[in-house]
Design a protein around this motif. Structure first.
Motif, PDB file in Angstrom:
ATOM      1  N   ARG A 186      27.101  30.749  38.576  1.00 43.54           N
ATOM      2  CA  ARG A 186      26.493  29.596  39.226  1.00 43.54           C
ATOM      3  C   ARG A 186      27.033  28.308  38.634  1.00 43.54           C
ATOM      4  O   ARG A 186      27.300  28.209  37.445  1.00 43.54           O
ATOM      5  CB  ARG A 186      24.982  29.630  39.050  1.00 43.54           C
ATOM      6  CG  ARG A 186      24.344  30.763  39.772  1.00 43.54           C
ATOM      7  CD  ARG A 186      22.856  30.706  39.618  1.00 43.54           C
ATOM      8  NE  ARG A 186      22.236  31.429  40.709  1.00 43.54           N
ATOM      9  CZ  ARG A 186      21.002  31.279  41.065  1.00 43.54           C
ATOM     10  NH1 ARG A 186      20.241  30.435  40.438  1.00 43.54           N
ATOM     11  NH2 ARG A 186      20.512  31.975  42.064  1.00 43.54           N
ATOM     12  N   SER A 220      26.417  24.346  37.700  1.00 43.27           N
ATOM     13  CA  SER A 220      25.295  23.552  37.229  1.00 43.27           C
ATOM     14  C   SER A 220      24.769  22.692  38.377  1.00 43.27           C
ATOM     15  O   SER A 220      25.526  22.243  39.235  1.00 43.27           O
ATOM     16  CB  SER A 220      25.742  22.662  36.071  1.00 43.27           C
ATOM     17  OG  SER A 220      24.728  21.742  35.759  1.00 43.27           O
ATOM     18  N   ASP A 231      23.908  19.766  38.161  1.00 43.33           N
ATOM     19  CA  ASP A 231      24.473  18.426  38.028  1.00 43.33           C
ATOM     20  C   ASP A 231      25.677  18.231  38.942  1.00 43.33           C
ATOM     21  O   ASP A 231      25.889  17.144  39.466  1.00 43.33           O
ATOM     22  CB  ASP A 231      24.887  18.165  36.576  1.00 43.33           C
ATOM     23  CG  ASP A 231      23.695  18.132  35.637  1.00 43.33           C
ATOM     24  OD1 ASP A 231      22.583  17.863  36.127  1.00 43.33           O
ATOM     25  OD2 ASP A 231      23.882  18.376  34.436  1.00 43.33           O
ATOM     26  N   TRP A 253      26.588  13.713  32.992  1.00 39.29           N
ATOM     27  CA  TRP A 253      26.939  15.137  32.898  1.00 39.29           C
ATOM     28  C   TRP A 253      26.435  15.646  31.569  1.00 39.29           C
ATOM     29  O   TRP A 253      26.713  15.082  30.524  1.00 39.29           O
ATOM     30  CB  TRP A 253      28.440  15.321  32.997  1.00 39.29           C
ATOM     31  CG  TRP A 253      28.937  15.173  34.388  1.00 39.29           C
ATOM     32  CD1 TRP A 253      29.240  14.028  35.040  1.00 39.29           C
ATOM     33  CD2 TRP A 253      29.148  16.219  35.329  1.00 39.29           C
ATOM     34  NE1 TRP A 253      29.628  14.272  36.310  1.00 39.29           N
ATOM     35  CE2 TRP A 253      29.584  15.631  36.519  1.00 39.29           C
ATOM     36  CE3 TRP A 253      28.997  17.594  35.280  1.00 39.29           C
ATOM     37  CZ2 TRP A 253      29.891  16.353  37.637  1.00 39.29           C
ATOM     38  CZ3 TRP A 253      29.305  18.322  36.407  1.00 39.29           C
ATOM     39  CH2 TRP A 253      29.746  17.706  37.561  1.00 39.29           C
ATOM     40  N   ARG A 254      25.718  16.743  31.610  1.00 41.47           N
ATOM     41  CA  ARG A 254      25.144  17.287  30.356  1.00 41.47           C
ATOM     42  C   ARG A 254      25.954  18.429  29.843  1.00 41.47           C
ATOM     43  O   ARG A 254      26.651  19.122  30.369  1.00 41.47           O
ATOM     44  CB  ARG A 254      23.724  17.739  30.636  1.00 41.47           C
ATOM     45  CG  ARG A 254      22.861  16.549  30.955  1.00 41.47           C
ATOM     46  CD  ARG A 254      21.440  16.985  31.291  1.00 41.47           C
ATOM     47  NE  ARG A 254      20.756  15.851  31.827  1.00 41.47           N
ATOM     48  CZ  ARG A 254      20.546  15.654  33.128  1.00 41.47           C
ATOM     49  NH1 ARG A 254      20.949  16.521  33.999  1.00 41.47           N
ATOM     50  NH2 ARG A 254      19.912  14.587  33.535  1.00 41.47           N
TER      51      ARG A 254
END
Length: 118
Positions: free
Chosen positions: A55, A57, A59, A117-118
């Motif tokens: 998957r 993210s 974000d 963005w993490r």
């Protein structure tokens, strides 16, 4: 305006729902059936240790949707400005309200951290 003036819109909406329903039903009828042979590894013969499908993210999707929304709003900015040019001061006020709303939405999502963005 009479109710009969809206008949073409109602027909168009009904046709759209019928086409969407037909496509959905057809996709259920002609979908590919699972084949265990296709699940077997190929080339190296090594069985996968993790699921192949990973998957993304959220974000990524959020940033893509925000880009599309702001891109479309800015793409319509010039045609709206040209159309409102003949309206004088009222057109300018409407355009400034639109631009202010877009900037306000951008500042809001920026403060919420949706562009990070993490």
């Amino acid at each position: 305006m009479e109710l009969s003036d809206y008949l073409p819109i109602l027909i168009y909406f009904a046709a759209g729902l019928a086409v969407a329903g037909a496509i959905f039903a057809l996709s259920k009828l002609v979908r590919p059936r699972p084949n265990p042979m296709k699940a077997l590894p190929y080339e190296s013969g090594i069985l996968p240790a993790a699921p192949v499908r990973q998957r993304f993210s959220i974000d990524f999707y959020l940033t893509a949707m925000l880009f599309i929304v702001f891109d479309i709003e800015l793409a319509f900015l010039y045609p709206v400005a040209v159309t409102l040019r003949d309206d004088g001061l009222l057109g300018l006020v409407v355009l400034l309200v639109f631009v202010f709303t877009v900037i306000e939405a951008l500042v809001y999502i920026w403060k919420k951290g949706a562009l990070e963005w993490r």
